[in-house]
Design an enzyme around this catalytic site. Structure first.
Site, PDB file in Angstrom:
ATOM      1  N   TYR A  24       0.850  -1.204   0.000  1.00 47.64           N
ATOM      2  CA  TYR A  24       0.000   0.000   0.000  1.00 47.64           C
ATOM      3  C   TYR A  24       0.881   1.248   0.000  1.00 47.64           C
ATOM      4  O   TYR A  24       1.138   1.840   1.061  1.00 47.64           O
ATOM      5  CB  TYR A  24      -0.890   0.022   1.249  1.00 47.64           C
TER       6      TYR A  24
ATOM      7  N   TRP B  58      -8.831   5.851   6.230  1.00 55.18           N
ATOM      8  CA  TRP B  58      -9.018   5.526   7.658  1.00 55.18           C
ATOM      9  C   TRP B  58      -7.722   5.084   8.296  1.00 55.18           C
ATOM     10  O   TRP B  58      -7.523   5.249   9.501  1.00 55.18           O
ATOM     11  CB  TRP B  58     -10.190   4.584   7.901  1.00 55.18           C
ATOM     12  N   ASP B  59      -6.811   4.557   7.479  1.00 52.05           N
ATOM     13  CA  ASP B  59      -5.475   4.258   8.020  1.00 52.05           C
ATOM     14  C   ASP B  59      -4.863   5.516   8.619  1.00 52.05           C
ATOM     15  O   ASP B  59      -4.308   5.501   9.723  1.00 52.05           O
ATOM     16  CB  ASP B  59      -4.532   3.756   6.912  1.00 52.05           C
TER      17      ASP B  59
ATOM     18  N   GLY C  56     -13.751  -0.893   3.951  1.00 52.40           N
ATOM     19  CA  GLY C  56     -12.461  -1.305   4.485  1.00 52.40           C
ATOM     20  C   GLY C  56     -12.414  -2.816   4.680  1.00 52.40           C
ATOM     21  O   GLY C  56     -11.348  -3.400   4.747  1.00 52.40           O
TER      22      GLY C  56
ATOM     23  N   ASP D 281     -12.853  -5.434   2.733  1.00 53.67           N
ATOM     24  CA  ASP D 281     -12.992  -5.687   1.296  1.00 53.67           C
ATOM     25  C   ASP D 281     -13.720  -6.982   0.909  1.00 53.67           C
ATOM     26  O   ASP D 281     -14.558  -6.977   0.035  1.00 53.67           O
ATOM     27  CB  ASP D 281     -11.608  -5.731   0.639  1.00 53.67           C
TER      28      ASP D 281
ATOM     29  N   ARG E  89      -5.418 -13.052   0.622  1.00 56.70           N
ATOM     30  CA  ARG E  89      -6.000 -11.911  -0.093  1.00 56.70           C
ATOM     31  C   ARG E  89      -7.357 -12.272  -0.729  1.00 56.70           C
ATOM     32  O   ARG E  89      -7.704 -13.439  -0.840  1.00 56.70           O
ATOM     33  CB  ARG E  89      -5.024 -11.472  -1.216  1.00 56.70           C
TER      34      ARG E  89
ATOM     35  N   GLU F 115      -0.389  -6.983   9.350  1.00 55.89           N
ATOM     36  CA  GLU F 115      -1.630  -6.308   8.944  1.00 55.89           C
ATOM     37  C   GLU F 115      -2.824  -6.927   9.691  1.00 55.89           C
ATOM     38  O   GLU F 115      -3.698  -6.217  10.169  1.00 55.89           O
ATOM     39  CB  GLU F 115      -1.804  -6.455   7.423  1.00 55.89           C
TER      40      GLU F 115
HETATM   41  C1  DGY Z   1      -6.522  -2.899  -1.554  1.00 57.70           C
HETATM   42  O1  DGY Z   1      -5.917  -2.498  -2.539  1.00 57.70           O
HETATM   43  O2  DGY Z   1      -6.443  -4.039  -1.103  1.00 57.70           O
HETATM   44  C2  DGY Z   1      -7.325  -1.952  -0.796  1.00 57.70           C
HETATM   45  O3  DGY Z   1      -7.957  -2.534   0.284  1.00 57.70           O
HETATM   46  C3  DGY Z   1      -8.292  -1.198  -1.641  1.00 57.70           C
HETATM   47  O4  DGY Z   1      -8.404  -0.007  -0.964  1.00 57.70           O
END
Ligand code: DGY
Length: 425
Positions: A29, A35-36, A161, A163, A196, A392
């Site tokens: 990222y 929000w982070d 958030g 996902d 993921r 994470e």
């Molecule tokens: C990602 O890229 O995984 C994010 O959660 C999208 O904001």
């Protein structure tokens, strides 16, 4: 031990600091996430008060004219991330995504203000942020609750958030994939594929981005045009809490109109939240606005609602529910119950425990007097860090670290938890 953890957490926050914003983690990222950043500021405030304000100011500087605050600000180019600015194509000078994220900023700014050592600077900086956050809250109620139900809908899972939550599965079946332009995911270069979202989910994420892009990112049209409209109790709980906190702050800063407006939004939201209560699960559930029915799943979203000042009896029921979840999750709070069919302990929001959500649930439950369960949530959170480092997210049964490493908001939450525990250094 505490001091070692504190030093480690501060080191992570410093290494991920880009000067005026902080990346969640390098590689996976590489930009500023909404929000982070707000939660990161809480951690920064422990050792760099002024820098903490800057984190939120940088975020709010990229607010759209209609009030929306985007979920990603692409401050610099980085080909290692997908979908980048070209896919979003929102036409901003500094590119941003076109959707939002849980509005934690109202809560975070109030907390920074409450704890400020430099009150002159805090007053000035909070006063400048107040109308911006107020406008963002107004944007949510205008553009994501056009019928005035009191609760806002997500139009993309990335807005929550969470996902790939099981909560979206059924609604996501209605999101087509025809016409999705070919793409190459980049997240799998940085994280284990089994941690993921799946390829099928990514195709739908991108379908929605393309759909909204084809509508020129016009927020007066996106809600009604979206085949995905989910009312998430966790998301709404955050929005309601931020409205309440912003209202209190506005009162103290002599802005009665902002205070009254935010208090009214919060009250409507709390009243409407009751429609999401599910007695058999003893928690809130999502509502699928497209079909007008509750989602048949009881995830962490329905527990996160306790971040808002919900009725005490509800907070008590949620506390009891979390205790029951803790009978087969060694580490609270699993994002999906361990005994559910869909549970997947390492896959992002389909089972893993996340420190930021633990923090918000614990904060809300503490205000409601649920101290025992709060102690267990905090103690489990710190056990995860001691066992597996600043990941994470974590497998709630084995405690294994998942997703990205040296994670900013995890470090920020550790600083928050340790201060709260007042452990001897
Ligand atoms: C990602 O890229 O995984 C994010 O959660 C999208 O904001």
């Amino acid at each position: 031990m505490s001091q070692t953890l504190i030093d480690h957490a501060i080191d992570i926050l410093r290494k991920n600091d880009q000067g005026s914003y902080t990346v969640p983690t390098h590689g996976l990222y590489p930009f500023q996430w909404n929000w982070d950043s707000a939660l990161t500021a809480l951690g920064q405030a422990h050792f760099a008060e002024s820098r903490a304000w800057t984190e939120i100011e940088t975020l709010m500087a990229h607010q759209w004219e209609d009030g929306m605050v985007p979920h990603i600000i692409f401050h610099e180019e980085d080909p290692g991330y997908f979908p980048g600015p070209d896919v979003w194509d929102t036409g901003r000078d500094v590119p941003t995504s076109g959707i939002s994220q849980p509005p934690v900023a109202g809560f975070a700014v109030r907390r920074l203000f409450d704890r400020a050592n430099d009150m002159v600077a805090a007053t000035e900086r909070a006063r400048a942020l107040l109308p911006l956050i107020d406008a963002w809250h107004g944007w949510f109620f205008r553009c994501r609750d056009p019928q005035g139900t009191g609760l806002v809908a997500l139009i993309h899972p990335w807005e929550s958030g969470r996902d790939n939550s099981v909560d979206w599965d059924v609604a996501f079946e209605r999101v087509p994939t025809e016409g999705v332009e070919p793409f190459q995911r980049r997240d799998l270069q940085h994280a284990d594929a089994s941690h993921r979202p799946t390829q099928a989910q990514y195709e739908r994420y991108i379908y929605l981005v393309q759909l909204f892009r084809s509508l020129g990112w016009d927020n007066s049209r996106l809600h009604d045009a979206s085949p995905f409209q989910i009312v998430d109790p966790g998301f709404n709980g955050i929005l309601i809490r931020s409205c309440v906190d912003l209202a209190d702050l506005a009162d103290r800063l002599g802005e009665p109109e902002i205070a009254a407006r935010n208090r009214a939004w919060a009250q409507n939201g709390i009243d409407a939240m009751e429609t999401l209560w599910n007695e058999s699960d003893s928690q809130y559930r999502c509502f699928d606005r497209t079909i007008g029915a509750q989602v048949k799943n009881a995830s962490i979203g329905g527990l996160l609602a306790a971040f808002a000042p919900i009725p005490k009896a509800r907070a008590e029921q949620i506390g009891a529910r979390i205790n029951r979840l803790g009978q087969n999750a060694k580490f609270l709070v699993p994002s999906q119950p361990v005994d559910s069919v869909e549970y997947d302990g390492k896959r992002y929001w389909r089972g893993p425990a996340w420190l930021i959500v633990n923090y918000m649930i614990a904060d809300g439950l503490e205000q409601a007097g649920q101290t025992k369960v709060v102690e267990r949530i905090i103690s489990d959170s710190l056990s995860l860090i001691k066992k597996s480092g600043f990941a994470e997210y974590y497998d709630p049964v084995t405690g294994e670290p998942c997703g990205g490493k040296t994670f900013t908001w995890t470090a920020a939450m550790v600083l928050e938890f340790l201060t709260k525990m007042k452990e001897p250094a």
